[in-house]
Scaffold this active site. Structure first.
Site, PDB file in Angstrom:
ATOM      1  N   GLU A 103      81.576  74.291  61.963  1.00  0.00           N
ATOM      2  CA  GLU A 103      81.841  75.627  62.487  1.00  0.00           C
ATOM      3  C   GLU A 103      81.643  75.724  64.001  1.00  0.00           C
ATOM      4  OE1 GLU A 103      79.694  78.553  60.217  1.00  0.00           O
ATOM      5  OE2 GLU A 103      80.688  78.003  58.368  1.00  0.00           O
TER       6      GLU A 103
ATOM      7  N   GLU B  39      82.864  74.742  52.758  1.00  0.00           N
ATOM      8  CA  GLU B  39      81.850  75.760  52.411  1.00  0.00           C
ATOM      9  C   GLU B  39      82.543  76.983  51.845  1.00  0.00           C
ATOM     10  OE1 GLU B  39      79.123  77.118  55.448  1.00  0.00           O
ATOM     11  OE2 GLU B  39      78.786  75.074  56.163  1.00  0.00           O
TER      12      GLU B  39
END
Ligand code: IFM
Length: 452
Positions: free
Chosen positions: A163, A355
């Site tokens: 991320e 995720e």
């Protein structure tokens, strides 16, 4: 449609969120240690200093994974354990922890998926300038070198960065996460460029040094705009919104993904950022643009949009009382259909959901169990949406639930529980939630019982 036979079903965690033991075996400090020690930064003054004590409990945790039938486990390596000051000679004791973990996983027939960086940046390097320093890409490459040399005989799946939008956006633009910086846009874009270069150099290191054939990706994230109806006009409105680069923030997909997967910054982004764009060369773009085997996507939520009569894009407000996660993100399963769809259309690379999960309001019931039925519903409806994308031709190779167990949720401390496994942070007792049993059955049946 069921999922392909070789679909990778896994669960994910990250080093700082679960390991604890910040001083063990010579680990150095990370920006998160300092951030947590600064009053007012983290909810309730919580820190990752204890977390799930995974550092000393990895055998027990791998046994849980085995019991659940996980095929794969995505974890991250803490850079300050491997290189306590961020660079220089590797710390054998720190690497030994991951060496043992990989052996434990393989012994349990759980495939290790390794992320090199999930936000615990070495504090000494930050003090030298961190991601703004021109040498920062090389620092990351040198650290990668040490990890690859130690683990690549057994680890085949590699992700460089988790991320990047988040550790740049929250960590360096809004200051909500460590290191807590509020950089002006031109500086944030310079740091972003160094992160993209670090990614590229790390891929080169993995490919040139790995002892077993590597599969390499990374794990960007983003909210997903989804079409209010399945008309071409609304789908196009959602698609355009997804790839839009906003003029003042690094939170977007295209600025990060285009250089990595297409070898150039997006034209619209260059215009939106204008004079804040840092100088770069063709050689820089070539470094960022390394061949990848898969694209990880971390997807949690989204919002609806449509094309209104005047041709503009209209973002729809969630209706009053509509469902949301415990941390207030909207419950929006369509995100897991349309995010992978738009990414597939643009880049065509195999996708892995690295995720996806939810915080729910969990506690131990009087019967000693954790009845997290809203998490079960979350997984089942998001996975059904993912399967719809796959039925339409999107190539998705795997799915990692976030998270294996409750853990330290960054600036939110311990107040949001994302785990399949409940952790009592006072005793470190692990208890399977209902959702863990459900996920285990989902894996065993290859998602056969998911709703349409
Ligand atoms: O806990 C985080 C994780 O570290 C990164 N992705 C989102 C998760 C939930 O907020």
């Amino acid at each position: 449609m069921t999922f392909p036979k070789d679909f990778t079903w896994g669960a994910a965690t990250s080093s700082y969120q679960i390991e604890g033991f910040p001083h063990a075996d010579g680990r150095g400090a990370s920006v998160w240690d300092e951030f947590c020690a600064t009053p007012g930064r983290v909810h309730n003054g919580d820190t990752g200093a204890v977390a799930c004590e995974h550092y000393t409990r990895s055998a027990e945790d791998v046994q849980l994974m085995r019991d659940l039938g996980l095929r794969a486990y995505r974890f991250s390596v803490a850079w300050p354990r491997v290189m306590p000051t961020g660079r220089g000679p590797a710390n054998a004791a720190g690497l030994a922890f991951y060496d043992r973990l990989v052996d434990q996983l393989l012994e349990a027939k759980v495939e290790p998926w390794l992320t090199l960086f999930h936000w615990d940046y070495p504090l000494p390097l930050y003090r030298e300038g961190g991601w703004l320093h021109p040498d920062s890409p090389q620092w990351f490459a040198d650290y990668t070198h040490a990890v690859v040399d130690k683990l690549s005989d057994r680890v085949r799946h590699w992700m460089t960065l988790n991320e990047p939008q988040c550790f740049m956006g929250l960590g360096h633009q809004t200051g909500i996460h460590a290191p807590g910086d509020k950089l002006p846009l031109d500086q944030a874009l310079l740091a972003t460029q160094n992160v993209l270069l670090a990614h590229g150099l790390a891929v080169q290191v993995i490919r040139s040094r790995a002892k077993s054939p590597p599969l390499v990706g990374w794990a960007p994230t983003g909210e997903v705009p989804t079409p209010a109806t399945e008309t071409e006009a609304d789908i196009q409105a959602a698609r355009e919104t997804y790839w839009q680069v906003p003029p003042t923030s690094v939170w977007n997909m295209a600025w990060w993904l285009d250089p990595v997967l297409r070898g150039h910054y997006p034209e619209q982004g260059l215009q939106a950022y204008g004079s804040a764009v840092p100088r770069f060369t063709e050689a820089d773009l070539r470094t960022m643009h390394q061949p990848l085997d898969f694209l990880g996507l971390n997807i949690y939520h989204g919002y609806s949009c449509r094309r209104s009569a005047d041709g503009k894009i209209e973002v729809l407000k969630p209706s009053a009382g509509s469902p949301h996660l415990h941390n207030h993100w909207p419950f929006h399963p369509a995100a897991l259909q349309w995010g992978p769809t738009f990414v597939h259309e643009r880049y065509g690379l195999p996708i892995v959901i690295t995720e996806n999960g939810t915080a729910t309001h969990d506690w131990v019931f009087a019967d000693g169990e954790i009845h997290d039925s809203s998490r079960v519903d979350f997984f089942s409806r998001y996975l059904a949406a993912l399967r719809r994308a796959m039925a339409n031709g999107v190539n998705v190779k795997g799915y990692f639930a976030w998270s294996l167990m409750d853990n330290f949720e960054w600036a939110e401390g311990y107040r949001f529980r994302f785990g399949l496994v409940h952790v009592d942070f006072a005793t470190q007792k692990r208890t399977l939630k209902d959702s863990a049993r459900w996920y285990s059955e989902c894996i065993r049946s290859n998602g056969e019982f998911l709703p349409d």
